[in-house]
Write a protein that holds these residues in place. Structure first.
Motif, mmCIF file in Angstrom:
data_model
loop_
_atom_site.group_PDB
_atom_site.id
_atom_site.type_symbol
_atom_site.label_atom_id
_atom_site.label_comp_id
_atom_site.label_asym_id
_atom_site.label_seq_id
_atom_site.Cartn_x
_atom_site.Cartn_y
_atom_site.Cartn_z
ATOM 1 N N LYS A 1 -4.541 2.357 5.146
ATOM 2 C CA LYS A 1 -4.809 3.342 4.023
ATOM 3 C C LYS A 1 -4.166 4.220 3.327
ATOM 4 O O LYS A 1 -3.000 4.622 3.884
ATOM 5 N N SER A 2 -4.846 4.445 2.206
ATOM 6 C CA SER A 2 -3.543 6.067 1.108
ATOM 7 C C SER A 2 -4.205 7.212 1.381
ATOM 8 O O SER A 2 -5.326 7.281 2.199
ATOM 9 N N SER A 3 -3.327 8.022 2.406
ATOM 10 C CA SER A 3 -3.312 8.974 2.941
ATOM 11 C C SER A 3 -5.311 10.067 1.478
ATOM 12 O O SER A 3 -4.564 9.422 -0.186
ATOM 13 N N ARG A 4 -5.380 11.245 2.325
ATOM 14 C CA ARG A 4 -5.701 12.034 0.988
ATOM 15 C C ARG A 4 -4.653 12.256 0.213
ATOM 16 O O ARG A 4 -5.502 13.074 -0.910
ATOM 17 N N SER A 5 -3.864 12.772 0.937
ATOM 18 C CA SER A 5 -2.462 13.415 -0.542
ATOM 19 C C SER A 5 -2.540 12.665 -1.307
ATOM 20 O O SER A 5 -2.393 12.769 -2.745
ATOM 21 N N VAL A 6 -2.260 11.003 -1.251
ATOM 22 C CA VAL A 6 -2.343 10.582 -1.892
ATOM 23 C C VAL A 6 -3.430 9.927 -3.174
ATOM 24 O O VAL A 6 -3.650 9.990 -3.543
ATOM 25 N N ILE A 7 -4.847 10.096 -2.965
ATOM 26 C CA ILE A 7 -5.511 10.213 -3.577
ATOM 27 C C ILE A 7 -5.743 11.741 -4.511
ATOM 28 O O ILE A 7 -5.811 12.018 -5.775
ATOM 29 N N GLU A 8 -5.828 13.023 -3.432
ATOM 30 C CA GLU A 8 -5.311 14.348 -4.443
ATOM 31 C C GLU A 8 -4.640 14.433 -5.421
ATOM 32 O O GLU A 8 -4.703 14.605 -6.759
ATOM 33 N N PHE A 9 -3.686 13.522 -5.041
ATOM 34 C CA PHE A 9 -2.115 13.635 -6.274
ATOM 35 C C PHE A 9 -2.361 12.775 -7.308
ATOM 36 O O PHE A 9 -1.568 13.341 -8.458
ATOM 37 N N VAL B 1 1.167 -1.348 0.028
ATOM 38 C CA VAL B 1 0.296 -0.012 -0.156
ATOM 39 C C VAL B 1 1.173 1.329 0.570
ATOM 40 O O VAL B 1 2.116 1.466 0.424
ATOM 41 N N ILE B 2 0.319 1.907 -0.810
ATOM 42 C CA ILE B 2 1.312 3.606 -1.293
ATOM 43 C C ILE B 2 0.464 4.408 0.281
ATOM 44 O O ILE B 2 -0.762 4.528 -0.465
ATOM 45 N N ASN B 3 1.153 4.332 2.111
ATOM 46 C CA ASN B 3 0.546 5.184 2.760
ATOM 47 C C ASN B 3 0.284 6.680 2.441
ATOM 48 O O ASN B 3 -0.726 7.052 2.648
ATOM 49 N N ASP B 4 1.379 7.099 2.578
ATOM 50 C CA ASP B 4 1.371 8.714 2.145
ATOM 51 C C ASP B 4 2.397 8.906 1.098
ATOM 52 O O ASP B 4 2.920 8.215 0.826
ATOM 53 N N ILE B 5 2.632 10.382 0.474
ATOM 54 C CA ILE B 5 3.248 10.607 -0.422
ATOM 55 C C ILE B 5 3.393 12.362 0.230
ATOM 56 O O ILE B 5 2.909 12.914 0.513
ATOM 57 N N LYS B 6 4.974 12.873 0.132
ATOM 58 C CA LYS B 6 5.589 14.104 -0.647
ATOM 59 C C LYS B 6 6.101 14.500 -1.381
ATOM 60 O O LYS B 6 6.528 13.455 -1.979
ATOM 61 N N LEU B 7 5.341 15.952 -2.347
ATOM 62 C CA LEU B 7 6.631 16.245 -3.183
ATOM 63 C C LEU B 7 7.629 16.853 -2.483
ATOM 64 O O LEU B 7 7.533 18.094 -1.885
ATOM 65 N N VAL B 8 9.463 16.379 -2.917
ATOM 66 C CA VAL B 8 9.938 17.230 -2.321
ATOM 67 C C VAL B 8 10.313 17.760 -3.640
ATOM 68 O O VAL B 8 10.781 17.882 -4.556
#
Ligand code: JHZ
Length: 409
Positions: free
Chosen positions: A264-272, A241-248
């Motif tokens: 679960k995948s965070s909201r950031s994942v869905i929005e990205f 599972v991709i739990n979270d992401i950040k654009l760095v």
């Protein structure tokens, strides 16, 4: 495999639905800086073209060069770029804060290079680096970082697991793009990662590549140009599972991905994912549009450089990154334009750029020899370098930066 082979199926989903979106012709290897002795030997060149998979959206090279040729003697040292070291230190601090609970926890880094990241946490937990580059691994070992000099694989993952136990954290920065058999390597990470562990990796984001026009990130070492869509396809298929992401903000923009066995995948994942759809990253035509932008940037830059040359200006290059060699070769910028290139990496100094054969020297030279213009090949560190070199600018030296748009500052 002779020295290279053509890849006909997608690296992630095995589909044959791949279409060529960019062709850079034949190129030498971007990190294969030449010694003076080897200048008379003809260089090996390999096809460099990009395919888009319409099934899983992975953007990828069409040919694969033998990994031993690419990585066994590696000219790239993390510690030569201060902004990169600081970036890794801050990630290491985050790992220590969020994931390390006891000195017995194990952090494994794939593609650990000279050990810069692990050096920051080696006193907090057990660390293990893995890197096939014998010369860079040697630097890490000298600095007290336990390092295996090899390519990461499922077999190696099993061996580490039986000898040292499972990893609390597996880190892999700027290395997942270098892998041909991505499914096999990601499976190895799954094998090694403890049940509640985190796999944290950074990859240059293909959205940045096409948006900012930094096509020079394309070279044989980089087999995959990831979107979050393609990564999700890959991890879903491995039941991770991709739990979270950040654009760095590193190498333009990179995706920092936090993955695990469950959750679960965070909201950031869905929005990205939504952002990528809006940008057209799941559509072939977007990449065709990008290849046209490369051609128009080429014209602007080459015209500017030749105009300055005609005016008798002295131009040099700053930074000899791997990516610079894609740009120099594809735009045919050689020693007739750039007198030399400075670079902070000791192993690159005294060499010549692959293909274009421009001398690479220590930045010390700038104490005695001032150019009129400096072409910044390491554009990804533009802010830090402009700040560091403000003394040169005060003396009237101008910087030319080609990404995202050609500009003179
Ligand atoms: P830099 C590397 O590519 C290689 P490169 C690799 N294949 C990869 O995946 C990408 O990173 C992401 C020099 N420099 O980091 C040092 C100065 O001279 O942009 C380096 O040679 N002065 C693993 O090689 C080069 O520039 C300076 O002040 O394209 C930068 O290389 C600074 C800051 C750097 O990556």
């Amino acid at each position: 495999m002779e020295n290279f082979y053509q890849k006909l199926n997608c690296r992630i989903c095995d589909s044959k639905n791949m279409e060529k979106v960019l062709d850079l012709g034949s190129m030498p290897l971007a990190n294969d800086f030449l010694s003076k002795k080897s200048l008379h030997v003809p260089e090996m060149v390999f096809p460099l073209a990009i395919n888009f998979c319409s099934n899983c959206s992975l953007v990828q090279t069409s040919h694969v060069v033998d990994g031993d040729l690419l990585f066994k003697n590696y000219h790239y040292e993390t510690s030569a770029s201060r902004p990169l070291v600081e970036h890794f230190y801050s990630l290491a601090d985050e790992i220590a804060k969020d994931y390390i609970q006891s000195p017995d926890n194990l952090v494994v880094e794939i593609g650990s290079n000279d050990g810069s990241l692990l050096s920051r946490i080696k006193d907090r937990c057990r660390v293990l680096g893995i890197d096939p580059g014998g010369n860079v691994a040697e630097i890490a070992i000298k600095n007290g970082i336990s390092t295996i000099t090899d390519f990461f694989s499922t077999t190696l993952a099993k061996k580490i697991k039986s000898e040292k136990g499972m990893a609390k954290v597996v880190v892999a920065n700027n290395v997942m793009a270098h892998i041909d058999d991505v499914r096999y390597v990601f499976s190895g990470v799954k094998e090694l990662l403890s049940p509640g562990g985190r796999f944290i990796f950074e990859v240059h984001w293909v959205g940045n590549l096409i948006d900012e026009g930094g096509f020079d990130q394309i070279y044989h070492e980089h087999l995959c140009y990831y979107s979050l869509h393609s990564l999700k396809f890959l991890l879903d298929s491995l039941r991770m599972v991709i739990n979270d992401i950040k654009l760095v903000p590193i190498h333009g923009e990179s995706l920092r991905v936090f993955a695990g066995h469950s959750g679960k995948s965070s909201r950031s994942v869905i929005e990205f994912l939504d952002r990528e759809v809006k940008m057209g990253l799941t559509k072939r035509d977007t990449y065709i549009g990008f290849s046209k932008k490369v051609e128009s940037n080429k014209k602007k830059l080459v015209d500017l450089l030749w105009e300055l040359k005609k005016e008798g200006k002295k131009i040099i290059g700053y930074g000899a990154p791997a990516k610079g060699n894609t740009l120099l070769n594809y735009f045919k910028i050689g020693p007739d334009i750039l007198d030399f290139i400075t670079d902070t990496t000791p192993a690159k100094q005294g060499t010549y750029t692959p293909g274009t054969r421009i001398p690479v020297v220590s930045p010390e030279i700038l104490k005695n020899e001032l150019p009129d213009y400096i072409f910044l090949l390491s554009w990804n560190y533009a802010d830090a370098i402009l700040e560091k070199e403000k003394g040169l600018r005060e003396k009237g030296v101008k910087f030319i930066i080609a990404v995202p748009e050609v500009r003179v500052v």
